[in-house]
Motif scaffolding. Structure first.
Motif, mmCIF file in Angstrom:
data_model
loop_
_atom_site.group_PDB
_atom_site.id
_atom_site.type_symbol
_atom_site.label_atom_id
_atom_site.label_comp_id
_atom_site.label_asym_id
_atom_site.label_seq_id
_atom_site.Cartn_x
_atom_site.Cartn_y
_atom_site.Cartn_z
ATOM 1 N N MET A 1 3.121 3.464 -9.648
ATOM 2 C CA MET A 1 2.863 2.159 -9.026
ATOM 3 C C MET A 1 3.294 1.082 -10.031
ATOM 4 N N ASN A 2 4.155 0.210 -9.539
ATOM 5 C CA ASN A 2 4.643 -0.852 -10.410
ATOM 6 C C ASN A 2 3.671 -2.012 -10.433
ATOM 7 N N ASP A 3 4.021 -2.958 -11.220
ATOM 8 C CA ASP A 3 3.136 -4.124 -11.393
ATOM 9 C C ASP A 3 2.975 -4.914 -10.103
ATOM 10 N N ALA A 4 3.982 -4.968 -9.284
ATOM 11 C CA ALA A 4 3.923 -5.739 -8.033
ATOM 12 C C ALA A 4 2.914 -5.111 -7.078
ATOM 13 N N ASP A 5 2.902 -3.802 -7.049
ATOM 14 C CA ASP A 5 1.934 -3.132 -6.166
ATOM 15 C C ASP A 5 0.505 -3.343 -6.638
ATOM 16 N N VAL A 6 0.361 -3.232 -7.964
ATOM 17 C CA VAL A 6 -0.977 -3.454 -8.539
ATOM 18 C C VAL A 6 -1.473 -4.854 -8.230
ATOM 19 N N SER A 7 -0.605 -5.816 -8.395
ATOM 20 C CA SER A 7 -0.968 -7.223 -8.143
ATOM 21 C C SER A 7 -1.318 -7.416 -6.669
ATOM 22 N N LYS A 8 -0.566 -6.750 -5.809
ATOM 23 C CA LYS A 8 -0.823 -6.880 -4.372
ATOM 24 C C LYS A 8 -2.196 -6.317 -4.003
ATOM 25 N N GLN A 9 -2.527 -5.166 -4.580
ATOM 26 C CA GLN A 9 -3.816 -4.544 -4.294
ATOM 27 C C GLN A 9 -4.979 -5.418 -4.796
ATOM 28 N N ILE A 10 -4.731 -5.990 -5.997
ATOM 29 C CA ILE A 10 -5.793 -6.858 -6.562
ATOM 30 C C ILE A 10 -6.040 -8.055 -5.652
ATOM 31 N N GLN A 11 -4.966 -8.629 -5.156
ATOM 32 C CA GLN A 11 -5.097 -9.781 -4.271
ATOM 33 C C GLN A 11 -5.810 -9.391 -2.969
ATOM 34 N N GLN A 12 -5.496 -8.210 -2.456
ATOM 35 C CA GLN A 12 -6.175 -7.747 -1.242
ATOM 36 C C GLN A 12 -7.679 -7.580 -1.485
ATOM 37 N N MET A 13 -8.013 -6.997 -2.638
ATOM 38 C CA MET A 13 -9.403 -6.802 -2.988
ATOM 39 C C MET A 13 -10.138 -8.156 -3.130
ATOM 40 N N VAL A 14 -9.467 -9.100 -3.754
ATOM 41 C CA VAL A 14 -10.061 -10.448 -3.940
ATOM 42 C C VAL A 14 -10.318 -11.095 -2.582
ATOM 43 N N ARG A 15 -9.301 -10.981 -1.678
ATOM 44 C CA ARG A 15 -9.481 -11.572 -0.344
ATOM 45 C C ARG A 15 -10.644 -10.904 0.399
ATOM 46 N N PHE A 16 -10.737 -9.566 0.227
ATOM 47 C CA PHE A 16 -11.806 -8.840 0.903
ATOM 48 C C PHE A 16 -13.180 -9.274 0.376
ATOM 49 N N ILE A 17 -13.270 -9.343 -0.948
ATOM 50 C CA ILE A 17 -14.549 -9.775 -1.565
ATOM 51 C C ILE A 17 -14.893 -11.195 -1.151
ATOM 52 N N ARG A 18 -13.868 -12.083 -1.143
ATOM 53 C CA ARG A 18 -14.095 -13.477 -0.766
ATOM 54 C C ARG A 18 -14.544 -13.590 0.693
ATOM 55 N N GLN A 19 -13.926 -12.766 1.550
ATOM 56 C CA GLN A 19 -14.281 -12.795 2.966
ATOM 57 C C GLN A 19 -15.724 -12.333 3.173
ATOM 58 N N GLU A 20 -16.053 -11.229 2.436
ATOM 59 C CA GLU A 20 -17.437 -10.753 2.546
ATOM 60 C C GLU A 20 -18.425 -11.792 2.048
ATOM 61 N N ALA A 21 -18.058 -12.463 0.958
ATOM 62 C CA ALA A 21 -18.928 -13.483 0.386
ATOM 63 C C ALA A 21 -19.111 -14.641 1.362
ATOM 64 N N GLU A 22 -17.999 -15.038 2.012
ATOM 65 C CA GLU A 22 -18.075 -16.144 2.977
ATOM 66 C C GLU A 22 -18.936 -15.757 4.176
ATOM 67 N N GLU A 23 -18.723 -14.495 4.649
ATOM 68 C CA GLU A 23 -19.529 -14.032 5.782
ATOM 69 C C GLU A 23 -21.010 -13.979 5.412
ATOM 70 N N LYS A 24 -21.286 -13.489 4.181
ATOM 71 C CA LYS A 24 -22.681 -13.426 3.727
ATOM 72 C C LYS A 24 -23.275 -14.820 3.607
ATOM 73 N N ALA A 25 -22.458 -15.738 3.110
ATOM 74 C CA ALA A 25 -22.929 -17.116 2.957
ATOM 75 C C ALA A 25 -23.227 -17.727 4.323
ATOM 76 N N ASN A 26 -22.359 -17.440 5.285
ATOM 77 C CA ASN A 26 -22.589 -17.954 6.652
ATOM 78 C C ASN A 26 -23.872 -17.388 7.247
ATOM 79 N N GLU A 27 -24.064 -16.068 7.026
ATOM 80 C CA GLU A 27 -25.287 -15.450 7.531
ATOM 81 C C GLU A 27 -26.527 -16.118 6.926
#
Length: 230
Positions: A1-27
């Motif tokens: 896995m090259n650096d671009a893939d790693v960076s992409k996965q990290i960004q996906q994880m960040v978006r997922f965590i942020r989305q969960e945080a926003e949903e939790k905050a809304n709740e």
């Protein structure tokens, strides 16, 4: 896995965590809003209930005060009516007392009345010897009917004629312009008593008026209810 893939996965994880945080905050925000609304509604209902209770308490106080005022007014009216009745009854009795003063002025009829009063007393006492007291001004009339009164009593009671001793102490005289109508005056009549004074028959005109007054007072008051009301 090259650096671009790693960076992409990290960004996906960040978006997922942020989305969960926003949903939790809304709740959390929605839950807090609901709890706030519920608490606010409870407070409003509690205040409304408190205001209602206070209103009912004051309304009850007003009703009680009105009832008390009405009762006081009713009692005051009743007292006025009773006072008016008493005044009228007393004036009637006073008028009757004044009328009694004229009874003794007709010597013929008064002489007959004195005899009847003496016989009544003798029939009540049923004594072989009695004391008689009368007004000084009636003494000659009383003495003139004593014999016939004793004989009439003896026939009615089927006994021997009694001994009647006229007391040297006299009943009070009738009222004059010097003495007003009252307890110290007497309109006429007689008082008889047993020799020992234990049994007394008061048959004065004033005493008979008092007896008639007490006996007829309930009927008089009943009749006066309509008079006062009118």
């Amino acid at each position: 896995m090259n650096d671009a893939d790693v960076s992409k996965q990290i960004q996906q994880m960040v978006r997922f965590i942020r989305q969960e945080a926003e949903e939790k905050a809304n709740e959390i925000s929605v839950s807090a809003e609901e709890e706030f609304n519920i608490e606010k509604l409870q407070l409003v209902e509690a205040e409304k209930k408190k205001i209602k209770q206070e209103y009912e308490r004051k309304e009850k106080q007003v009703l009680i005060r009105k009832k008390i005022e009405y009762s006081m007014q009713l009692n005051a009216s009743r007292i006025k009516v009773l006072q008016a009745q008493d005044d009228l009854v007393n004036s009637m009795k006073e008028a009757a007392s004044k009328e009694l003063l004229h009874v003794s002025s007709d010597h013929h009829h008064y002489r007959i009345l004195l005899k009847e009063l003496i016989v009544q007393c003798l029939l009540r006492l049923k004594e072989a010897a009695v004391l008689l007291r009368c007004r000084k001004e009636d003494l000659h009339l009383v003495q003139s009917v004593l014999h016939s009164a004793k004989e009439e009593y003896a026939v009615k009671a089927n006994v021997h004629p009694p001994e009647i001793i006229v007391d040297e102490v006299h009943l009070p005289p009738g009222p004059t312009h010097h003495h007003s109508l009252g307890s110290s005056s007497c309109a006429g009549g007689v008082v008889l008593a047993s020799r020992d004074g234990k049994i007394v028959c008061e048959n004065t005109l004033d005493a008979r008026l008092d007896v008639a007054y007490r006996k007829k007072l309930p009927l008089i008051r009943k009749e006066l209810v309509g008079v006062i009301a009118a």
